[in-house]
Design a protein around this motif. Sequence first.
Motif, PDB file in Angstrom:
ATOM      1  N   PHE A 188     -41.222-147.703 -45.597  1.00 23.63           N
ATOM      2  CA  PHE A 188     -41.124-147.696 -47.067  1.00 23.63           C
ATOM      3  C   PHE A 188     -42.249-146.846 -47.654  1.00 23.63           C
ATOM      4  O   PHE A 188     -42.025-146.029 -48.563  1.00 23.63           O
ATOM      5  N   PHE A 189     -43.466-147.016 -47.123  1.00 17.40           N
ATOM      6  CA  PHE A 189     -44.628-146.257 -47.600  1.00 17.40           C
ATOM      7  C   PHE A 189     -44.418-144.758 -47.395  1.00 17.40           C
ATOM      8  O   PHE A 189     -44.720-143.944 -48.282  1.00 17.40           O
ATOM      9  N   HIS A 190     -43.866-144.394 -46.229  1.00 15.57           N
ATOM     10  CA  HIS A 190     -43.606-142.972 -45.974  1.00 15.57           C
ATOM     11  C   HIS A 190     -42.590-142.409 -46.954  1.00 15.57           C
ATOM     12  O   HIS A 190     -42.737-141.294 -47.457  1.00 15.57           O
ATOM     13  N   ARG A 191     -41.551-143.186 -47.251  1.00 14.63           N
ATOM     14  CA  ARG A 191     -40.525-142.707 -48.181  1.00 14.63           C
ATOM     15  C   ARG A 191     -41.083-142.548 -49.595  1.00 14.63           C
ATOM     16  O   ARG A 191     -40.678-141.641 -50.319  1.00 14.63           O
ATOM     17  N   VAL A 192     -41.997-143.434 -49.971  1.00 15.80           N
ATOM     18  CA  VAL A 192     -42.645-143.279 -51.281  1.00 15.80           C
ATOM     19  C   VAL A 192     -43.415-141.964 -51.318  1.00 15.80           C
ATOM     20  O   VAL A 192     -43.309-141.194 -52.282  1.00 15.80           O
ATOM     21  N   LEU A 193     -44.173-141.688 -50.261  1.00 12.21           N
ATOM     22  CA  LEU A 193     -44.944-140.444 -50.202  1.00 12.21           C
ATOM     23  C   LEU A 193     -44.024-139.228 -50.199  1.00 12.21           C
ATOM     24  O   LEU A 193     -44.300-138.227 -50.879  1.00 12.21           O
ATOM     25  N   SER A 194     -42.940-139.299 -49.456  1.00 10.04           N
ATOM     26  CA  SER A 194     -41.982-138.186 -49.432  1.00 10.04           C
ATOM     27  C   SER A 194     -41.367-137.984 -50.810  1.00 10.04           C
ATOM     28  O   SER A 194     -41.208-136.846 -51.270  1.00 10.04           O
ATOM     29  N   GLY A 195     -41.037-139.097 -51.480  1.00 10.54           N
ATOM     30  CA  GLY A 195     -40.500-139.000 -52.831  1.00 10.54           C
ATOM     31  C   GLY A 195     -41.478-138.335 -53.787  1.00 10.54           C
ATOM     32  O   GLY A 195     -41.089-137.549 -54.647  1.00 10.54           O
ATOM     33  N   ILE A 196     -42.761-138.662 -53.623  1.00 10.28           N
ATOM     34  CA  ILE A 196     -43.791-138.042 -54.459  1.00 10.28           C
ATOM     35  C   ILE A 196     -43.861-136.539 -54.186  1.00 10.28           C
ATOM     36  O   ILE A 196     -43.977-135.724 -55.109  1.00 10.28           O
ATOM     37  N   ILE A 197     -43.762-136.175 -52.912  1.00  7.69           N
ATOM     38  CA  ILE A 197     -43.805-134.753 -52.536  1.00  7.69           C
ATOM     39  C   ILE A 197     -42.630-133.997 -53.155  1.00  7.69           C
ATOM     40  O   ILE A 197     -42.808-132.945 -53.786  1.00  7.69           O
ATOM     41  N   TYR A 198     -41.417-134.536 -52.998  1.00  7.08           N
ATOM     42  CA  TYR A 198     -40.241-133.864 -53.557  1.00  7.08           C
ATOM     43  C   TYR A 198     -40.299-133.834 -55.086  1.00  7.08           C
ATOM     44  O   TYR A 198     -39.925-132.834 -55.710  1.00  7.08           O
ATOM     45  N   GLY A 199     -40.786-134.935 -55.676  1.00  7.76           N
ATOM     46  CA  GLY A 199     -40.910-134.995 -57.128  1.00  7.76           C
ATOM     47  C   GLY A 199     -41.913-133.978 -57.657  1.00  7.76           C
ATOM     48  O   GLY A 199     -41.688-133.345 -58.697  1.00  7.76           O
ATOM     49  N   TYR A 200     -43.022-133.828 -56.932  1.00  7.08           N
ATOM     50  CA  TYR A 200     -44.036-132.844 -57.337  1.00  7.08           C
ATOM     51  C   TYR A 200     -43.467-131.429 -57.271  1.00  7.08           C
ATOM     52  O   TYR A 200     -43.701-130.608 -58.168  1.00  7.08           O
ATOM     53  N   ILE A 201     -42.740-131.138 -56.184  1.00  6.14           N
ATOM     54  CA  ILE A 201     -42.141-129.809 -56.031  1.00  6.14           C
ATOM     55  C   ILE A 201     -41.203-129.500 -57.198  1.00  6.14           C
ATOM     56  O   ILE A 201     -41.221-128.401 -57.768  1.00  6.14           O
ATOM     57  N   TYR A 202     -40.403-130.497 -57.579  1.00  2.00           N
ATOM     58  CA  TYR A 202     -39.473-130.281 -58.696  1.00  2.00           C
ATOM     59  C   TYR A 202     -40.236-130.099 -60.007  1.00  2.00           C
ATOM     60  O   TYR A 202     -39.911-129.225 -60.820  1.00  2.00           O
ATOM     61  N   GLN A 203     -41.261-130.914 -60.205  1.00  2.00           N
ATOM     62  CA  GLN A 203     -42.052-130.809 -61.426  1.00  2.00           C
ATOM     63  C   GLN A 203     -42.771-129.461 -61.492  1.00  2.00           C
ATOM     64  O   GLN A 203     -42.831-128.829 -62.551  1.00  2.00           O
ATOM     65  N   LYS A 204     -43.284-129.022 -60.352  1.00  2.00           N
ATOM     66  CA  LYS A 204     -44.055-127.773 -60.300  1.00  2.00           C
ATOM     67  C   LYS A 204     -43.165-126.546 -60.484  1.00  2.00           C
ATOM     68  O   LYS A 204     -43.525-125.603 -61.199  1.00  2.00           O
ATOM     69  N   THR A 205     -42.026-126.534 -59.824  1.00  2.00           N
ATOM     70  CA  THR A 205     -41.175-125.341 -59.834  1.00  2.00           C
ATOM     71  C   THR A 205     -40.103-125.374 -60.922  1.00  2.00           C
ATOM     72  O   THR A 205     -39.572-124.323 -61.284  1.00  2.00           O
ATOM     73  N   ASP A 206     -39.775-126.577 -61.418  1.00  2.00           N
ATOM     74  CA  ASP A 206     -38.686-126.760 -62.368  1.00  2.00           C
ATOM     75  C   ASP A 206     -37.390-126.166 -61.813  1.00  2.00           C
ATOM     76  O   ASP A 206     -36.565-125.623 -62.543  1.00  2.00           O
ATOM     77  N   ASP A 207     -37.237-126.256 -60.493  1.00  2.00           N
ATOM     78  CA  ASP A 207     -36.052-125.723 -59.811  1.00  2.00           C
ATOM     79  C   ASP A 207     -35.622-126.751 -58.771  1.00  2.00           C
ATOM     80  O   ASP A 207     -36.289-126.947 -57.758  1.00  2.00           O
ATOM     81  N   ILE A 208     -34.502-127.422 -59.014  1.00  2.00           N
ATOM     82  CA  ILE A 208     -34.052-128.486 -58.113  1.00  2.00           C
ATOM     83  C   ILE A 208     -33.761-127.953 -56.724  1.00  2.00           C
ATOM     84  O   ILE A 208     -33.846-128.700 -55.730  1.00  2.00           O
ATOM     85  N   LYS A 209     -33.476-126.659 -56.600  1.00  2.00           N
ATOM     86  CA  LYS A 209     -33.220-126.076 -55.278  1.00  2.00           C
ATOM     87  C   LYS A 209     -34.441-126.190 -54.386  1.00  2.00           C
ATOM     88  O   LYS A 209     -34.323-126.348 -53.168  1.00  2.00           O
ATOM     89  N   MET A 210     -35.624-126.133 -54.964  1.00  2.00           N
ATOM     90  CA  MET A 210     -36.850-126.208 -54.170  1.00  2.00           C
ATOM     91  C   MET A 210     -37.079-127.619 -53.635  1.00  2.00           C
ATOM     92  O   MET A 210     -37.524-127.804 -52.497  1.00  2.00           O
ATOM     93  N   ALA A 211     -36.762-128.630 -54.441  1.00  2.00           N
ATOM     94  CA  ALA A 211     -36.879-130.013 -53.978  1.00  2.00           C
ATOM     95  C   ALA A 211     -35.863-130.276 -52.873  1.00  2.00           C
ATOM     96  O   ALA A 211     -36.172-130.941 -51.872  1.00  2.00           O
TER      97      ALA A 211
END
Length: 232
Positions: A188-211
């Motif tokens: 569960f902890f790993h999935r939270v961290l992965s979710g944060i990583i994917y969320g950051y990528i989307y927030q940073k790039t504003d491109d869902i393709k990157m997430a």
Amino acid sequence: MKVIKSAFKWIGIIIWLFLIFAFMQVPAVEETPLYSIDSQQQFIEAYRHVNLLHNILMAIIFTVITFIMEWYVCTWLKNRLNFSKKLSKKYLILAIVAGILSFVLEILITPSALSNLNQPDVFTETLKTPLGVILILDLILIAPTLEELLFQASIQKGVFRNLTPWLAIILTSIIFAAAHDITLNLTFFHRVLSGIIYGYIYQKTDDIKMAILSHSISNLLSLIICCILAWT
């Protein structure tokens, strides 16, 4: 009256999101003949009852339905998707590194996930059959796409669009982990961290393709390692 209308709107959105989550499980269900096995013979017996054409059609139909539903809910939540956005070399590299990071964290946090691969399991047995094609496509294309559209595009930048970016990312990552398994453990902890990583990528790039790319790379690396360890 305005409050009631708003309440009904959000109730509708929540129901719609739950339906999306339910529908996106169908391709994953159709990719294997059963959830778990105790022996290879048990898998062989279950696979005899598989209708390959039915599994393929169900995976395709529900993937398309889920994608359309996600597209409309994003529009409903004022987060219009743009898959034609020009690719940036900088963001491509960032997305690839993020995917690798998610995979490395999985190995570091949950090494036990790879410790029992010498035993018969549905995953590796399915890869030896024609259903393996559906399984691979789901892991590296279907699941990353549908999950990022639901969690990052619909929830992070839709439902939580009025929150601060990091709060939206963290809340979404917790929902992402809980949707897979509510059990509070290292996975569960790993999935939270992965979710944060994917969320950051989307927030940073504003491109869902990157997430989607980050998620796909993480899954692909896990798939490769699992196959190597299971068949050596």
